[in-house]
Design a protein around this motif. Structure first.
Motif, mmCIF file in Angstrom:
data_model
loop_
_atom_site.group_PDB
_atom_site.id
_atom_site.type_symbol
_atom_site.label_atom_id
_atom_site.label_comp_id
_atom_site.label_asym_id
_atom_site.label_seq_id
_atom_site.Cartn_x
_atom_site.Cartn_y
_atom_site.Cartn_z
ATOM 1 N N LEU A 200 -11.273 19.043 15.679
ATOM 2 C CA LEU A 200 -11.065 17.627 15.369
ATOM 3 C C LEU A 200 -12.005 17.160 14.260
ATOM 4 O O LEU A 200 -11.597 16.403 13.369
ATOM 5 N N PHE A 201 -13.267 17.614 14.287
ATOM 6 C CA PHE A 201 -14.213 17.235 13.243
ATOM 7 C C PHE A 201 -13.737 17.735 11.872
ATOM 8 O O PHE A 201 -13.782 17.008 10.875
ATOM 9 N N ALA A 202 -13.312 18.991 11.809
ATOM 10 C CA ALA A 202 -12.838 19.554 10.535
ATOM 11 C C ALA A 202 -11.604 18.797 10.046
ATOM 12 O O ALA A 202 -11.472 18.521 8.846
ATOM 13 N N ALA A 203 -10.716 18.444 10.973
ATOM 14 C CA ALA A 203 -9.526 17.672 10.593
ATOM 15 C C ALA A 203 -9.933 16.302 10.057
ATOM 16 O O ALA A 203 -9.392 15.820 9.052
ATOM 17 N N ALA A 204 -10.905 15.662 10.700
ATOM 18 C CA ALA A 204 -11.381 14.350 10.248
ATOM 19 C C ALA A 204 -11.972 14.451 8.841
ATOM 20 O O ALA A 204 -11.744 13.569 8.010
ATOM 21 N N GLU A 205 -12.711 15.503 8.572
ATOM 22 C CA GLU A 205 -13.278 15.674 7.231
ATOM 23 C C GLU A 205 -12.176 15.793 6.187
ATOM 24 O O GLU A 205 -12.296 15.222 5.089
ATOM 25 N N ARG A 206 -11.109 16.510 6.510
ATOM 26 C CA ARG A 206 -10.000 16.635 5.551
ATOM 27 C C ARG A 206 -9.315 15.288 5.337
ATOM 28 O O ARG A 206 -8.985 14.929 4.211
ATOM 29 N N ASP B 138 -14.659 5.201 17.540
ATOM 30 C CA ASP B 138 -16.039 5.006 17.095
ATOM 31 C C ASP B 138 -16.957 6.094 17.652
ATOM 32 O O ASP B 138 -17.831 6.601 16.943
ATOM 33 N N ASP B 139 -16.776 6.444 18.913
ATOM 34 C CA ASP B 139 -17.567 7.522 19.512
ATOM 35 C C ASP B 139 -17.302 8.828 18.767
ATOM 36 O O ASP B 139 -18.234 9.578 18.459
ATOM 37 N N PHE B 140 -16.041 9.095 18.444
ATOM 38 C CA PHE B 140 -15.675 10.302 17.709
ATOM 39 C C PHE B 140 -16.371 10.355 16.352
ATOM 40 O O PHE B 140 -16.984 11.362 15.989
ATOM 41 N N VAL B 141 -16.296 9.255 15.593
ATOM 42 C CA VAL B 141 -16.900 9.234 14.255
ATOM 43 C C VAL B 141 -18.419 9.355 14.360
ATOM 44 O O VAL B 141 -19.051 10.089 13.586
ATOM 45 N N ALA B 142 -19.029 8.673 15.326
ATOM 46 C CA ALA B 142 -20.484 8.781 15.510
ATOM 47 C C ALA B 142 -20.869 10.224 15.834
ATOM 48 O O ALA B 142 -21.843 10.756 15.270
ATOM 49 N N GLN B 143 -20.120 10.868 16.709
ATOM 50 C CA GLN B 143 -20.421 12.256 17.064
ATOM 51 C C GLN B 143 -20.216 13.194 15.875
ATOM 52 O O GLN B 143 -20.955 14.166 15.701
ATOM 53 N N LEU B 144 -19.222 12.889 15.031
ATOM 54 C CA LEU B 144 -19.003 13.669 13.811
ATOM 55 C C LEU B 144 -20.225 13.561 12.905
ATOM 56 O O LEU B 144 -20.751 14.570 12.419
ATOM 57 N N VAL B 145 -20.697 12.349 12.663
ATOM 58 C CA VAL B 145 -21.867 12.130 11.807
ATOM 59 C C VAL B 145 -23.082 12.846 12.385
ATOM 60 O O VAL B 145 -23.803 13.559 11.670
ATOM 61 N N LEU B 146 -23.317 12.692 13.677
ATOM 62 C CA LEU B 146 -24.477 13.323 14.316
ATOM 63 C C LEU B 146 -24.384 14.844 14.272
ATOM 64 O O LEU B 146 -25.384 15.530 14.030
ATOM 65 N N ASP B 147 -23.187 15.380 14.473
ATOM 66 C CA ASP B 147 -22.991 16.822 14.419
ATOM 67 C C ASP B 147 -23.288 17.358 13.023
ATOM 68 O O ASP B 147 -23.990 18.356 12.862
ATOM 69 N N ARG B 148 -22.760 16.674 12.019
ATOM 70 C CA ARG B 148 -22.958 17.150 10.652
ATOM 71 C C ARG B 148 -24.427 17.023 10.236
ATOM 72 O O ARG B 148 -24.954 17.888 9.540
ATOM 73 N N LEU C 260 -27.848 18.008 1.863
ATOM 74 C CA LEU C 260 -27.529 16.662 2.353
ATOM 75 C C LEU C 260 -26.226 16.136 1.779
ATOM 76 O O LEU C 260 -25.455 15.468 2.472
ATOM 77 N N LEU C 261 -25.998 16.406 0.513
ATOM 78 C CA LEU C 261 -24.765 15.921 -0.107
ATOM 79 C C LEU C 261 -23.549 16.633 0.475
ATOM 80 O O LEU C 261 -22.537 16.007 0.764
ATOM 81 N N GLY C 262 -23.657 17.939 0.653
ATOM 82 C CA GLY C 262 -22.566 18.697 1.248
ATOM 83 C C GLY C 262 -21.232 18.432 0.572
ATOM 84 O O GLY C 262 -21.116 17.620 -0.332
ATOM 85 N N THR C 263 -20.217 19.109 1.033
ATOM 86 C CA THR C 263 -18.898 18.917 0.433
ATOM 87 C C THR C 263 -18.303 17.580 0.804
ATOM 88 O O THR C 263 -17.703 16.912 -0.018
ATOM 89 N N ASN C 264 -18.448 17.184 2.065
ATOM 90 C CA ASN C 264 -17.838 15.938 2.530
ATOM 91 C C ASN C 264 -18.866 14.879 2.905
ATOM 92 O O ASN C 264 -18.529 13.904 3.560
ATOM 93 N N GLY C 265 -20.112 15.088 2.498
ATOM 94 C CA GLY C 265 -21.163 14.138 2.847
ATOM 95 C C GLY C 265 -20.842 12.697 2.501
ATOM 96 O O GLY C 265 -20.929 11.806 3.354
#
Length: 195
Positions: A15-21, A55-65, A96-101
Motif C-alpha cells: 500500500l505504501f509503494a502504491a501511495a508513492e506512485r 490520515d493514519d495511513f499517510v502518517a504511517q507512510l511518512v513515519l515509515d519512510r 532525505l530528498l529520495g525519489t518521492n520525498g
C-alpha cells in the motif's frame, strides 16, 4: 486483484509503494483510499483493515519512510576518514530528498491531522529529520577529531543548516533530481570548511 479471503503479503509496504506512485503521478489531491487500493491492485477495504483511516495511513507512510531514511544515514559517522567530507555529507542529505520525498512531504503537510500525528511521533522519539541531523553532527565531530574539518567548525549548526535546507527543498518541491543533487553539493561545499 487478490481474491477475497486470500491474505495479501506485505500489505503495508504494498500500500505504501502504491501511495508513492499515486503521489508522484497525481499529487496529494489524488491520494484517496480508492486510488491507493486500485494502484496496489487489492480490495478497496484493505487499507482500512490495516489503518484507522486515510490520515493514519499517510502518517504511517511518512513515519515509515523517515525511519528508512534515518536507518540509511545512521552509519554516516562510521565513514569519517574515508571518502570526501563534502561528498559524504551531500550523499546523506540526498537520502532525505529520495525519489518521492517531495511528494510524501506534500501529502503530509496537505492534511493537518497527518502533520500533527507525525510531529507527535517525532516528539516521542520516532526517527525523523532530527535523526539525520544527529548522524551528520556525529560525522562532523569525528571528522574534526581526524583533522579533516577545522576544530572551530560548529558541527551541530552545520548539520542543522544542511538538513534545514533539504527540508525547505522537500516542502517546496519542484527540484528535478539532477538540479537537487547539484544544489545540495554546492550547499555542502559552501557551508562546511575543510582543514
Amino acid at each position: 486483484m487478490s481474491p477475497r479471503g486470500v491474505p495479501t503479503p506485505d500489505v503495508r509496504e504494498r500500500l505504501f509503494a502504491a501511495a508513492e506512485r499515486v503521489l508522484a503521478r497525481e499529487g496529494s489531491a489524488g491520494l484517496t483510499n480508492r486510488a491507493v487500493t486500485e494502484e496496489a491492485d487489492c480490495a478497496k477495504g484493505l487499507l482500512y483493515n490495516h489503518f484507522a483511516d486515510l490520515d493514519d495511513f499517510v502518517a504511517q507512510l511518512v513515519l515509515d519512510r523517515f525511519a528508512r531514511i534515518a536507518a540509511a544515514v545512521a552509519p554516516l559517522p562510521e565513514r569519517a576518514g574515508r571518502g570526501g567530507v563534502h561528498e559524504n555529507l551531500a550523499d546523506a542529505a540526498l537520502v532525505l530528498l529520495g525519489t518521492n520525498g517531495p511528494a510524501i512531504a506534500a501529502a503530509a503537510i496537505s492534511r493537518s491531522d497527518v502533520a500533527d500525528r507525525v510531529r507527535t511521533a517525532w516528539a516521542a522519539g520516532a526517527p525523523g529529520p532530527g535523526s539525520v541531523e544527529a548522524a551528520m553532527t556525529g560525522y562532523l565531530t569525528r571528522e574534526q577529531e581526524l583533522g579533516r574539518v577545522p576544530a572551530g567548525a560548529d558541527g551541530p549548526m552545520l548539520a542543522l543548516a544542511i538538513t534545514g535546507t533539504v527540508h525547505h527543498l522537500l516542502m517546496h518541491g519542484g527540484q528535478p533530481p539532477a538540479e537537487g543533487r547539484e544544489l545540495i553539493h554546492r550547499l555542502v561545499a559552501a557551508l562546511v570548511p575543510l582543514a
